[in-house]
Design a protein around this motif. Structure first.
Motif, PDB file in Angstrom:
ATOM      1  N   VAL A  51       0.830  -1.208   0.000  1.00 36.22           N
ATOM      2  CA  VAL A  51       0.000   0.000   0.000  1.00 36.22           C
ATOM      3  C   VAL A  51       0.862   1.254   0.000  1.00 36.22           C
ATOM      4  N   ARG A  52       1.888   1.299   0.825  1.00 46.19           N
ATOM      5  CA  ARG A  52       2.712   2.504   0.921  1.00 46.19           C
ATOM      6  C   ARG A  52       3.494   2.736  -0.366  1.00 46.19           C
ATOM      7  N   THR A  53       3.934   1.652  -0.981  1.00 49.99           N
ATOM      8  CA  THR A  53       4.581   1.777  -2.289  1.00 49.99           C
ATOM      9  C   THR A  53       3.626   2.389  -3.309  1.00 49.99           C
ATOM     10  N   ALA A  54       2.409   1.872  -3.332  1.00 48.63           N
ATOM     11  CA  ALA A  54       1.418   2.382  -4.284  1.00 48.63           C
ATOM     12  C   ALA A  54       1.121   3.854  -4.033  1.00 48.63           C
ATOM     13  N   LEU A  55       0.996   4.236  -2.777  1.00 48.91           N
ATOM     14  CA  LEU A  55       0.739   5.639  -2.456  1.00 48.91           C
ATOM     15  C   LEU A  55       1.876   6.536  -2.950  1.00 48.91           C
ATOM     16  N   ALA A  56       3.113   6.142  -2.686  1.00 52.28           N
ATOM     17  CA  ALA A  56       4.246   6.963  -3.090  1.00 52.28           C
ATOM     18  C   ALA A  56       4.289   7.152  -4.599  1.00 52.28           C
ATOM     19  N   VAL A  57       4.100   6.065  -5.333  1.00 47.66           N
ATOM     20  CA  VAL A  57       4.194   6.133  -6.796  1.00 47.66           C
ATOM     21  C   VAL A  57       3.015   6.903  -7.384  1.00 47.66           C
ATOM     22  N   LEU A  58       1.804   6.581  -6.941  1.00 45.77           N
ATOM     23  CA  LEU A  58       0.629   7.260  -7.490  1.00 45.77           C
ATOM     24  C   LEU A  58       0.616   8.744  -7.164  1.00 45.77           C
ATOM     25  N   CYS A  59       1.080   9.103  -5.959  1.00 44.50           N
ATOM     26  CA  CYS A  59       1.088  10.524  -5.597  1.00 44.50           C
ATOM     27  C   CYS A  59       2.111  11.296  -6.412  1.00 44.50           C
ATOM     28  N   GLY A 103      -3.112  11.190   3.295  1.00 39.71           N
ATOM     29  CA  GLY A 103      -2.514   9.975   3.816  1.00 39.71           C
ATOM     30  C   GLY A 103      -2.730   9.812   5.301  1.00 39.71           C
ATOM     31  N   ARG A 104      -2.671  10.890   6.031  1.00 41.63           N
ATOM     32  CA  ARG A 104      -2.882  10.816   7.483  1.00 41.63           C
ATOM     33  C   ARG A 104      -4.330  10.443   7.808  1.00 41.63           C
ATOM     34  N   GLN A 105      -5.261  11.025   7.079  1.00 40.73           N
ATOM     35  CA  GLN A 105      -6.669  10.667   7.298  1.00 40.73           C
ATOM     36  C   GLN A 105      -6.911   9.198   6.949  1.00 40.73           C
ATOM     37  N   LEU A 106      -6.269   8.754   5.885  1.00 39.01           N
ATOM     38  CA  LEU A 106      -6.365   7.345   5.505  1.00 39.01           C
ATOM     39  C   LEU A 106      -5.789   6.457   6.612  1.00 39.01           C
ATOM     40  N   GLY A 107      -4.719   6.918   7.240  1.00 42.31           N
ATOM     41  CA  GLY A 107      -4.117   6.144   8.314  1.00 42.31           C
ATOM     42  C   GLY A 107      -5.050   5.969   9.502  1.00 42.31           C
ATOM     43  N   VAL A 108      -5.785   7.009   9.861  1.00 44.36           N
ATOM     44  CA  VAL A 108      -6.744   6.884  10.966  1.00 44.36           C
ATOM     45  C   VAL A 108      -7.861   5.915  10.581  1.00 44.36           C
ATOM     46  N   ALA A 160     -17.847   3.908  11.481  1.00 48.55           N
ATOM     47  CA  ALA A 160     -18.333   5.239  11.084  1.00 48.55           C
ATOM     48  C   ALA A 160     -17.168   6.229  11.053  1.00 48.55           C
ATOM     49  N   GLU A 161     -16.275   6.136  12.029  1.00 49.08           N
ATOM     50  CA  GLU A 161     -15.099   7.014  12.034  1.00 49.08           C
ATOM     51  C   GLU A 161     -14.233   6.753  10.810  1.00 49.08           C
ATOM     52  N   ALA A 162     -14.086   5.491  10.438  1.00 48.00           N
ATOM     53  CA  ALA A 162     -13.310   5.169   9.242  1.00 48.00           C
ATOM     54  C   ALA A 162     -13.935   5.798   8.002  1.00 48.00           C
ATOM     55  N   ARG A 163     -15.255   5.763   7.909  1.00 44.85           N
ATOM     56  CA  ARG A 163     -15.924   6.371   6.751  1.00 44.85           C
ATOM     57  C   ARG A 163     -15.707   7.884   6.713  1.00 44.85           C
ATOM     58  N   VAL A 164     -15.779   8.520   7.873  1.00 43.43           N
ATOM     59  CA  VAL A 164     -15.541   9.963   7.943  1.00 43.43           C
ATOM     60  C   VAL A 164     -14.124  10.292   7.479  1.00 43.43           C
ATOM     61  N   ARG A 165     -13.170   9.516   7.944  1.00 43.00           N
ATOM     62  CA  ARG A 165     -11.774   9.782   7.579  1.00 43.00           C
ATOM     63  C   ARG A 165     -11.516   9.537   6.096  1.00 43.00           C
ATOM     64  N   LEU A 166     -12.164   8.531   5.538  1.00 43.78           N
ATOM     65  CA  LEU A 166     -12.031   8.312   4.093  1.00 43.78           C
ATOM     66  C   LEU A 166     -12.595   9.484   3.309  1.00 43.78           C
ATOM     67  N   ASP A 167     -13.725  10.009   3.745  1.00 42.55           N
ATOM     68  CA  ASP A 167     -14.308  11.170   3.070  1.00 42.55           C
ATOM     69  C   ASP A 167     -13.372  12.373   3.145  1.00 42.55           C
ATOM     70  N   LEU A 223      -8.165   4.156  -1.926  1.00 37.71           N
ATOM     71  CA  LEU A 223      -8.485   4.491  -0.539  1.00 37.71           C
ATOM     72  C   LEU A 223      -9.346   3.438   0.160  1.00 37.71           C
ATOM     73  N   PRO A 224     -10.501   3.065  -0.381  1.00 38.26           N
ATOM     74  CA  PRO A 224     -11.298   2.064   0.338  1.00 38.26           C
ATOM     75  C   PRO A 224     -10.641   0.693   0.386  1.00 38.26           C
ATOM     76  N   TYR A 225      -9.802   0.378  -0.598  1.00 35.67           N
ATOM     77  CA  TYR A 225      -9.088  -0.898  -0.571  1.00 35.67           C
ATOM     78  C   TYR A 225      -8.165  -0.990   0.638  1.00 35.67           C
ATOM     79  N   VAL A 226      -7.538   0.118   0.980  1.00 38.50           N
ATOM     80  CA  VAL A 226      -6.584   0.130   2.084  1.00 38.50           C
ATOM     81  C   VAL A 226      -7.244  -0.305   3.384  1.00 38.50           C
ATOM     82  N   VAL A 227      -8.472   0.165   3.607  1.00 40.17           N
ATOM     83  CA  VAL A 227      -9.119  -0.125   4.882  1.00 40.17           C
ATOM     84  C   VAL A 227     -10.029  -1.339   4.802  1.00 40.17           C
ATOM     85  N   GLY A 228     -10.271  -1.860   3.614  1.00 41.96           N
ATOM     86  CA  GLY A 228     -11.102  -3.048   3.480  1.00 41.96           C
ATOM     87  C   GLY A 228     -12.530  -2.709   3.124  1.00 41.96           C
TER      88      GLY A 228
END
Length: 329
Positions: free
Chosen positions: A43-51, A204-209, A291-298, A321-326
């Protein structure tokens, strides 16, 4: 594109830490025998390259950043397993169980040092900025880990209890900082504008939460065959997690029964763990965490849509993004 460089960098280390590192990455078994199967989601590799691509740079510009983040991520896992006493990782013994505590610490230290060597030697004019970014974000990771460990000694209820908002701040540091770093490093190495780097970092930080919230849910109700972790492991250690803290804060009859169970004398095991998990769900802890995960993804999506990005890689980021959290959120 990234893994061959990552493997070559690890191979350049001292042979013993390199063997332990390869074991931690999932490349081989204890002793160096090649291992079939996945070594993680990348996931982190994909984030770095895509960003980097979203910021208008070629994917190759992000390789050193992606390698550094993978090295640092595995370093944190090696040390976290020791600090938390987790004996398994990805359905097999954790590195410290396979090689010993001291050797696993050494392997983590070697990966930490190598990550900075990779960034410092990155071609182009932005290696120094990338080193500063990784250093600052690792400081946040340390702060978050310190808070997480301190939370374990605090009571479940009363003035010293851990509030949900304090837990979320901890998660943004411990888990979010490294995902934010992954999102930023490729763009930093590509020389992206500051506003773009900031937006990617925040996403990325919101995705991490969001990831941490879902990981906490899986720690209570996930299938060990899938998660690679023992069921109810966090509860057994009386670790503070989002579903439990949210359930305790809900103020329902189930919250009270849960507090009494968790605060009782003696270890939690067997039936007590199962009852606790049921009470967490009855008090709404599971749904609150999701619900918190959904808020952070948004929020992460809003960050990505708030700055000009190249459309195709930006679309891939939004799909990631949704793949990362399932799919549970």
């Amino acid at each position: 594109m990234v893994e061959p460089v990552l493997r070559a960098r690890v191979a350049g280390m001292h042979a013993w830490p390199a063997e332990m590192a390869g074991y931690a990455f999932g490349w081989w078994e204890h002793g160096g025998e090649p291992r079939a199967g996945s070594s993680g989601k990348g996931v982190r590799t994909a984030l770095a390259v895509l960003c980097a691509e979203a910021a208008g740079a070629p994917a190759e510009a992000a390789v050193d950043g992606a390698v550094a983040v993978e090295l640092v991520h595995t370093f944190t896992l090696l040390h976290d397993d020791i600090m938390d006493g987790d004996e398994t990782r990805r359905q097999r013994p954790a590195a410290w169980k396979a090689y010993g505590t001291g050797p696993a610490v050494l392997a983590g230290d070697a990966l930490f040092a190598l990550a900075f060597e990779v960034l410092a030697g990155s071609p182009g004019p932005h290696g120094g900025a990338a080193v500063r970014r990784l250093s600052a974000d690792l400081g946040d990771v340390v702060d978050g880990q310190a808070e997480d460990l301190l939370f374990e000694g605090r009571p479940w209820t009363g003035p010293g209890a851990v509030p949900v908002d304090a837990y979320l701040r901890m998660a943004e540091h411990k888990t979010g900082a490294l995902l934010g770093c992954a999102a930023a490093l490729g763009a930093v190495l590509a020389g992206a504008p500051g506003a773009t780097v900031d937006a990617l970092t925040t996403a990325g930080r919101q995705l991490g939460v969001a990831f941490q919230a879902v990981d906490d849910v899986l720690g209570l109700w996930g299938d060990p065959a899938t998660t690679g972790k023992p069921v109810h492991g966090d509860l057994r250690r009386r670790k503070k997690t989002l579903p439990v803290l949210a359930a305790l804060a809900a103020g329902t009859p189930a919250s009270g029964r849960l507090a009494a169970l968790l605060s009782g004398p003696g270890p939690l095991d067997g039936d007590a763990l199962r009852r606790a998990a049921v009470l967490v769900e009855e008090a709404g802890g599971r749904e609150a965490a999701l619900a918190e995960a959904r808020v952070r993804l948004d929020r992460a999506r809003a960050c990505l849509r708030g700055v000009p990005l190249a459309p195709e890689p930006a679309g891939r980021l939004l799909a990631l993004l949704p793949y990362v959290v399932g799919r549970s959120v």
